[in-house]
Design a protein around this motif. Sequence first.
Motif, PDB file in Angstrom:
ATOM      1  N   GLY A  51       0.871  -1.308  -0.399  1.00 20.45           N
ATOM      2  CA  GLY A  51       0.025  -0.616   0.238  1.00 20.45           C
ATOM      3  C   GLY A  51       1.101   1.328   0.051  1.00 20.45           C
ATOM      4  O   GLY A  51       0.458   2.023  -1.265  1.00 20.45           O
ATOM      5  N   VAL A  52       1.766   1.229   0.463  1.00 20.64           N
ATOM      6  CA  VAL A  52       2.886   2.471   0.905  1.00 20.64           C
ATOM      7  C   VAL A  52       3.763   2.798  -0.208  1.00 20.64           C
ATOM      8  O   VAL A  52       3.484   3.410  -1.112  1.00 20.64           O
ATOM      9  N   TRP A  53       3.973   1.965  -1.008  1.00 19.25           N
ATOM     10  CA  TRP A  53       4.317   1.604  -2.456  1.00 19.25           C
ATOM     11  C   TRP A  53       4.222   1.907  -3.184  1.00 19.25           C
ATOM     12  O   TRP A  53       3.833   2.940  -4.083  1.00 19.25           O
ATOM     13  N   SER A  54       2.426   1.375  -3.137  1.00 17.62           N
ATOM     14  CA  SER A  54       1.483   2.237  -4.523  1.00 17.62           C
ATOM     15  C   SER A  54       0.810   3.475  -4.705  1.00 17.62           C
ATOM     16  O   SER A  54       0.923   4.146  -5.213  1.00 17.62           O
ATOM     17  N   PHE A  55       1.236   3.691  -3.730  1.00 18.73           N
ATOM     18  CA  PHE A  55       0.609   5.263  -3.078  1.00 18.73           C
ATOM     19  C   PHE A  55       2.312   6.193  -4.302  1.00 18.73           C
ATOM     20  O   PHE A  55       1.590   7.385  -4.476  1.00 18.73           O
ATOM     21  N   PHE A  56       3.528   5.811  -4.353  1.00 18.88           N
ATOM     22  CA  PHE A  56       4.059   6.442  -4.874  1.00 18.88           C
ATOM     23  C   PHE A  56       4.297   5.955  -6.426  1.00 18.88           C
ATOM     24  O   PHE A  56       5.538   7.021  -7.427  1.00 18.88           O
ATOM     25  N   VAL A  57       3.841   4.407  -6.524  1.00 24.57           N
ATOM     26  CA  VAL A  57       4.589   4.428  -7.647  1.00 24.57           C
ATOM     27  C   VAL A  57       3.990   5.054  -9.352  1.00 24.57           C
ATOM     28  O   VAL A  57       4.936   5.370 -10.136  1.00 24.57           O
ATOM     29  N   PRO A  58       2.658   5.634  -9.367  1.00 28.40           N
ATOM     30  CA  PRO A  58       2.373   6.602 -10.571  1.00 28.40           C
ATOM     31  C   PRO A  58       3.348   7.839 -10.475  1.00 28.40           C
ATOM     32  O   PRO A  58       3.528   8.235 -11.763  1.00 28.40           O
ATOM     33  N   THR A  59       3.986   8.625  -9.272  1.00 29.33           N
ATOM     34  CA  THR A  59       4.709   9.491  -9.253  1.00 29.33           C
ATOM     35  C   THR A  59       5.857   9.096  -9.735  1.00 29.33           C
ATOM     36  O   THR A  59       6.751   9.899 -10.840  1.00 29.33           O
ATOM     37  N   LEU A  60       6.425   7.942  -9.151  1.00 31.83           N
ATOM     38  CA  LEU A  60       7.638   7.648  -9.641  1.00 31.83           C
ATOM     39  C   LEU A  60       7.919   6.893 -11.583  1.00 31.83           C
ATOM     40  O   LEU A  60       8.869   6.988 -11.732  1.00 31.83           O
ATOM     41  N   ALA A  61       6.662   6.229 -11.730  1.00 32.29           N
ATOM     42  CA  ALA A  61       6.659   6.067 -13.137  1.00 32.29           C
ATOM     43  C   ALA A  61       6.676   7.153 -14.034  1.00 32.29           C
ATOM     44  O   ALA A  61       7.209   7.247 -15.162  1.00 32.29           O
ATOM     45  N   GLN A  62       6.370   8.475 -13.827  1.00 28.39           N
ATOM     46  CA  GLN A  62       7.116   9.674 -14.224  1.00 28.39           C
ATOM     47  C   GLN A  62       8.088  10.297 -14.510  1.00 28.39           C
ATOM     48  O   GLN A  62       7.962  10.513 -15.727  1.00 28.39           O
ATOM     49  N   VAL A  63       8.781   9.746 -13.686  1.00 26.45           N
ATOM     50  CA  VAL A  63       9.937   9.877 -14.120  1.00 26.45           C
ATOM     51  C   VAL A  63      10.615   8.627 -14.887  1.00 26.45           C
ATOM     52  O   VAL A  63      11.435   9.468 -16.235  1.00 26.45           O
ATOM     53  N   GLY A  64      10.242   7.810 -15.126  1.00 23.40           N
ATOM     54  CA  GLY A  64      10.716   6.778 -15.679  1.00 23.40           C
ATOM     55  C   GLY A  64      10.613   5.313 -14.752  1.00 23.40           C
ATOM     56  O   GLY A  64      10.806   5.110 -14.391  1.00 23.40           O
ATOM     57  N   LEU A  65      10.740   4.317 -16.352  1.00 24.42           N
ATOM     58  CA  LEU A  65      10.184   2.644 -15.508  1.00 24.42           C
ATOM     59  C   LEU A  65      11.298   2.130 -15.514  1.00 24.42           C
ATOM     60  O   LEU A  65      11.607   1.165 -14.419  1.00 24.42           O
ATOM     61  N   GLY A  66      11.978   3.118 -15.368  1.00 18.45           N
ATOM     62  CA  GLY A  66      13.865   2.433 -15.338  1.00 18.45           C
ATOM     63  C   GLY A  66      13.369   2.378 -13.296  1.00 18.45           C
ATOM     64  O   GLY A  66      14.477   1.838 -13.298  1.00 18.45           O
ATOM     65  N   VAL A  67      13.369   3.562 -12.641  1.00 20.90           N
ATOM     66  CA  VAL A  67      13.498   4.165 -11.317  1.00 20.90           C
ATOM     67  C   VAL A  67      12.864   2.887 -10.561  1.00 20.90           C
ATOM     68  O   VAL A  67      13.251   1.546  -9.291  1.00 20.90           O
ATOM     69  N   VAL A  68      11.660   2.691 -11.077  1.00 15.80           N
ATOM     70  CA  VAL A  68      10.114   1.520 -10.779  1.00 15.80           C
ATOM     71  C   VAL A  68      10.763  -0.084 -11.302  1.00 15.80           C
ATOM     72  O   VAL A  68      11.265  -0.922  -9.752  1.00 15.80           O
ATOM     73  N   GLY A  69      11.594  -0.331 -12.509  1.00 16.79           N
ATOM     74  CA  GLY A  69      12.437  -1.628 -12.955  1.00 16.79           C
ATOM     75  C   GLY A  69      13.565  -1.566 -11.970  1.00 16.79           C
ATOM     76  O   GLY A  69      13.635  -3.074 -10.940  1.00 16.79           O
ATOM     77  N   GLY A  70      14.111  -0.787 -11.395  1.00 21.42           N
ATOM     78  CA  GLY A  70      15.535  -1.258 -10.393  1.00 21.42           C
ATOM     79  C   GLY A  70      14.851  -1.430  -9.244  1.00 21.42           C
ATOM     80  O   GLY A  70      15.911  -2.288  -8.910  1.00 21.42           O
ATOM     81  N   LEU A  71      14.131  -0.698  -8.633  1.00 20.55           N
ATOM     82  CA  LEU A  71      13.638  -1.039  -6.928  1.00 20.55           C
ATOM     83  C   LEU A  71      13.320  -2.830  -6.769  1.00 20.55           C
ATOM     84  O   LEU A  71      13.218  -2.953  -6.013  1.00 20.55           O
ATOM     85  N   LEU A  72      11.966  -2.853  -8.824  1.00 19.13           N
ATOM     86  CA  LEU A  72      11.405  -4.238  -7.821  1.00 19.13           C
ATOM     87  C   LEU A  72      12.819  -4.860  -8.070  1.00 19.13           C
ATOM     88  O   LEU A  72      12.308  -5.924  -7.685  1.00 19.13           O
ATOM     89  N   SER A  73      13.357  -5.185  -9.009  1.00 15.73           N
ATOM     90  CA  SER A  73      14.702  -6.544  -9.618  1.00 15.73           C
ATOM     91  C   SER A  73      15.131  -6.577  -7.838  1.00 15.73           C
ATOM     92  O   SER A  73      15.399  -7.500  -7.690  1.00 15.73           O
TER      93      SER A  73
END
Length: 438
Positions: free
Chosen positions: A384-406
């Motif tokens: 839930g905490v993570w989901s709150f920030f995902v849309p904002t992080l995705a606007q920066v680029g999927l590289g950030v999201v992909g790196g954290l998920l890896s």
Amino acid sequence: MAQRTVGAAPGEAVGREEVSSQQWRWSVLAGMASYLDAGSIVALGAGLALFQTYLELSSTVVGALAAIGPNAVGCAIGAFIGGRLGDRLGRKRIYKYDLLVYAAGVLCVALSFDSLMLFLGVFVIGVAVGADVPTSLALVGEFSPPKSRGRLLGFTQVAWSLGPVVVLVLALVLAPLGLLGIRIVFLHLLVVALITWALRQGLSESPRWQAASAAAAAGTAAGTAAGHGVRQLFSGAHLRALAWTGTIYVFWGLAAGTAGIFTPYFVQTLGAGGQAAGVALSCAGFVISIAVTVLVFMRHADGAHGTRRLLWGVGSVLQIVAYALFLVLPFTIPVIIVNIVLFSAGGALAGEAFYKVFSQELFPTMLRGTAQGFTFGVARVFLGVWSFFVPTLAQVGLGVVGGLLSLFLLVSGVVGFFFMPNTSGKPLELIEAERATA
């Protein structure tokens, strides 16, 4: 005549591997909790961008909506409460009523015309599925034959993937209707919930829970060992099991939850494709998960300890690579397809299915639902905490999201592989006795 394991389900004999038609039926009805859980998550994901446009929601509000629902905080609250009540009052009392609450939440979302109705419905859905999942899984684990436990619990994971497939196919077919199509998708979940509730009325209470509850009430040695106290979870072997199952599920769940609810949203809002493309790609991932679960996991999950570790290791590597791709490659349809194939196949081998199995095997009957409700709930809080920030992080680029998920998947994979306990094929009572002396 074969001797029965103490507290075993009807038809279960020591060392027996066959699964009766009754046990399959119980697994189907219990597994519908997973169908409705995942179905509601993905239905919300498929309609997230449409609800955002219709209600003029900001990215922050979209993140909050994802954070309170079946994918996160609402589910966590339900799991904390439902898992504990299932141990105290019995499995049947929980699964007899919680789907009516679920149905009310789904109806609220389907008919929502403002953000208040949408938020309320999503939260109620989360609480209901959170209460149902640990209770239903405890029921499956307690009536499963020792050498078929992984197969039956793996089947509940098939139901978890089937829910999204049905939801996404409906969303794809109904895509021309826009938001009305998503409302119809939620109404389908309402119908399924009510049918499942009606069929569950004939389910029996878990014989293992009945025996353990009676022993605890009588104050016998067995009852004292089984215990009711939540404090027992936070010491000795129970604490180690709680930490292990919690760690693998929290970190894996961050990636799985992101994939489940945000894939269509990413595809549409980041310009890789439209609503139909996002829904179709997400659907394909769940189909792959079903195939790998049936053909590989359910066939080998009850094998030797080394086999379980091999499945986990291969699955972990596939998933880490799946999201590492976004660190070096652009967010395009071909890259998304590779990501979905690798993550879906890997998740079937090193993900929720094994978490479900070990959550039944590592805890005594009177703490089984409590333990899984706790780890399930904690995982959904983090998500839930993570989901709150995902849309904002995705606007920066999927590289950030992909790196954290890896990174999250690496933690889950390493901890799961190197600290996996050896419980395969053993009766639950034997596992409990071994861990009590460990």
